[in-house]
Design an enzyme around this catalytic site. Structure first.
Site, PDB file in Angstrom:
ATOM      1  N   TYR A  33       0.827  -1.204   0.000  1.00  0.00           N
ATOM      2  CA  TYR A  33       0.000   0.000   0.000  1.00  0.00           C
ATOM      3  C   TYR A  33       0.857   1.248   0.000  1.00  0.00           C
ATOM      4  O   TYR A  33       2.053   1.203   0.267  1.00  0.00           O
ATOM      5  CB  TYR A  33      -0.948   0.001   1.209  1.00  0.00           C
ATOM      6  CG  TYR A  33      -0.302   0.384   2.523  1.00  0.00           C
ATOM      7  CD1 TYR A  33      -0.485   1.659   3.066  1.00  0.00           C
ATOM      8  CD2 TYR A  33       0.488  -0.520   3.243  1.00  0.00           C
ATOM      9  CE1 TYR A  33       0.096   2.018   4.276  1.00  0.00           C
ATOM     10  CE2 TYR A  33       1.070  -0.173   4.452  1.00  0.00           C
ATOM     11  CZ  TYR A  33       0.867   1.101   4.964  1.00  0.00           C
ATOM     12  OH  TYR A  33       1.453   1.462   6.162  1.00  0.00           O
ATOM     13  N   ARG A  52       8.162   4.011  -4.909  1.00  0.00           N
ATOM     14  CA  ARG A  52       8.267   3.036  -3.819  1.00  0.00           C
ATOM     15  C   ARG A  52       7.269   1.901  -4.019  1.00  0.00           C
ATOM     16  O   ARG A  52       7.562   0.740  -3.715  1.00  0.00           O
ATOM     17  CB  ARG A  52       8.069   3.713  -2.466  1.00  0.00           C
ATOM     18  CG  ARG A  52       8.282   2.754  -1.287  1.00  0.00           C
ATOM     19  CD  ARG A  52       8.288   3.466   0.041  1.00  0.00           C
ATOM     20  NE  ARG A  52       7.009   4.119   0.319  1.00  0.00           N
ATOM     21  CZ  ARG A  52       6.777   4.870   1.396  1.00  0.00           C
ATOM     22  NH1 ARG A  52       7.756   5.068   2.279  1.00  0.00           N
ATOM     23  NH2 ARG A  52       5.602   5.421   1.591  1.00  0.00           N
ATOM     24  N   ARG A 100      -7.329 -20.646  -1.614  1.00  0.00           N
ATOM     25  CA  ARG A 100      -6.322 -20.486  -0.564  1.00  0.00           C
ATOM     26  C   ARG A 100      -5.199 -21.510  -0.696  1.00  0.00           C
ATOM     27  O   ARG A 100      -5.430 -22.721  -0.674  1.00  0.00           O
ATOM     28  CB  ARG A 100      -6.965 -20.581   0.820  1.00  0.00           C
ATOM     29  CG  ARG A 100      -6.005 -20.227   1.949  1.00  0.00           C
ATOM     30  CD  ARG A 100      -6.694 -20.272   3.308  1.00  0.00           C
ATOM     31  NE  ARG A 100      -5.800 -19.838   4.360  1.00  0.00           N
ATOM     32  CZ  ARG A 100      -4.880 -20.606   4.955  1.00  0.00           C
ATOM     33  NH1 ARG A 100      -4.756 -21.875   4.574  1.00  0.00           N
ATOM     34  NH2 ARG A 100      -4.100 -20.132   5.905  1.00  0.00           N
ATOM     35  N   LYS A 147       6.609  -1.986   1.849  1.00  0.00           N
ATOM     36  CA  LYS A 147       5.444  -1.393   2.504  1.00  0.00           C
ATOM     37  C   LYS A 147       4.232  -2.318   2.335  1.00  0.00           C
ATOM     38  O   LYS A 147       3.355  -2.100   1.487  1.00  0.00           O
ATOM     39  CB  LYS A 147       5.159   0.000   1.957  1.00  0.00           C
ATOM     40  CG  LYS A 147       4.244   0.842   2.845  1.00  0.00           C
ATOM     41  CD  LYS A 147       4.196   2.279   2.362  1.00  0.00           C
ATOM     42  CE  LYS A 147       3.260   3.136   3.185  1.00  0.00           C
ATOM     43  NZ  LYS A 147       3.736   3.350   4.561  1.00  0.00           N
ATOM     44  N   GLU A 179      12.207   2.333  14.280  1.00  0.00           N
ATOM     45  CA  GLU A 179      11.326   3.388  13.795  1.00  0.00           C
ATOM     46  C   GLU A 179      10.075   3.429  14.653  1.00  0.00           C
ATOM     47  O   GLU A 179       9.898   2.619  15.564  1.00  0.00           O
ATOM     48  CB  GLU A 179      10.959   3.160  12.322  1.00  0.00           C
ATOM     49  CG  GLU A 179      10.332   1.805  12.055  1.00  0.00           C
ATOM     50  CD  GLU A 179      10.228   1.492  10.563  1.00  0.00           C
ATOM     51  OE1 GLU A 179      10.321   2.413   9.739  1.00  0.00           O
ATOM     52  OE2 GLU A 179      10.046   0.294  10.240  1.00  0.00           O
TER      53      GLU A 179
END
Length: 283
Positions: A33, A52, A100, A147, A179
């Site tokens: 995301y 990114r 799945r 991310k 962070e």
């Protein structure tokens, strides 16, 4: 009136938005995301977020959705349709829907969804008072530079901070700060800004890159290295950066006031510069 959102090529009211129960983002957190801030109805640092995003997809061997080249147009339309003057646009891409299985599906079409959020970012009250953080152990997976939507532990960290009556948490691994739960962390000693160097251990923040560039241009010294909580508590200032908070002062860590216990000069000045320069480059 409900928001207009975007789902796989369609713009529709949020109540009508649906994705498959077999989507791997839902079943496996197999998705990435980005959040792009909006100021004055324009997008901040869009190119950085797009680059990114491309990297995140590549690192996970995930295909780009068919509408990928239209992302700027999609962002702009959502901002306009939802009359967003200040806030952000959330974008998520998953590997798509498939029965799945832990193995990647061979023929799934990626899922892409976007929605807007209106909120105060430029004059957020916390920017005037600063935020207070606690430290927690960093037990996330090792590829924090990607991310992904794997955000359960950062969510838990924010709830730990809330339970302690604080605003956020800084994560610590092997005795050193990595962070914040959703932001990069910094301390200031004298005229030197100190922040952890880029690696797989932290997210390569788009706001981080811009703020460090502006800091150097403003004749502030930048040192990219790790630091401990104890070093942070003894610093003159501390702050965080992210797309949704810009530059946000930190005034307390684990109950210890930082500097004078109020937003410091470096953080305040960098916030001013960041907003000014980002506004100039907004699209």
């Amino acid at each position: 009136m409900s928001r207009i959102v975007y789902v796989n090529g369609d713009y529709l009211p949020e109540e009508e938005a649906k994705i498959s129960i077999f989507d791997r983002g839902f079943l496996m957190a197999d998705g990435v995301y980005e959040v792009t801030s909006v100021l004055d109805g324009k997008l901040l640092e869009f190119e950085g977020h797009l680059n990114r995003l491309k990297r995140s997809l590549s690192e996970l061997d995930m295909a780009q959705p068919p509408q990928f080249d239209d992302l700027l147009e999609i962002h702009r339309k959502l901002v306009a349709d939802n009359d967003v003057t200040e806030g952000g646009v959330y974008l998520q891409i998953t590997r798509g829907a498939a029965d799945r299985d832990f193995a990647y599906p061979k023929d799934a079409t990626p899922t892409m969804v976007l929605f807007t959020q209106s909120k105060v970012v430029e004059h957020a009250p916390a920017a005037q008072t600063g935020i207070k953080v606690i430290s927690i152990e960093d037990i996330r997976w090792g590829r924090r530079d990607i991310k992904t939507v794997q955000l359960l532990y950062p969510s838990m960290g924010k709830m730990m901070a809330k339970a302690a009556g604080k605003d956020d948490a800084w994560m610590v691994e092997d005795g050193e700060v990595t962070e914040g739960t959703s932001n990069n962390a910094y301390i200031v000693k004298g005229n030197t800004i100190i922040t952890r160097a880029l690696s797989n251990d932290i997210l390569h923040g788009i706001t981080r890159a811009s703020v460090l560039r502006y800091a150097r241009e403003a004749q502030m010294r930048v040192e990219e290295r790790s630091f401990t909580i104890e070093e942070a508590q003894a610093a003159d200032e501390a702050f965080i950066t992210s797309a949704s908070t810009f530059v946000m002062p930190v005034v307390e860590i684990d109950g210890e006031a930082i500097g004078e216990g109020a937003p410091g000069a470096h953080a305040k000045r960098l916030r001013e510069i960041y907003i000014e320069e980002s506004r100039k480059r907004a699209v």
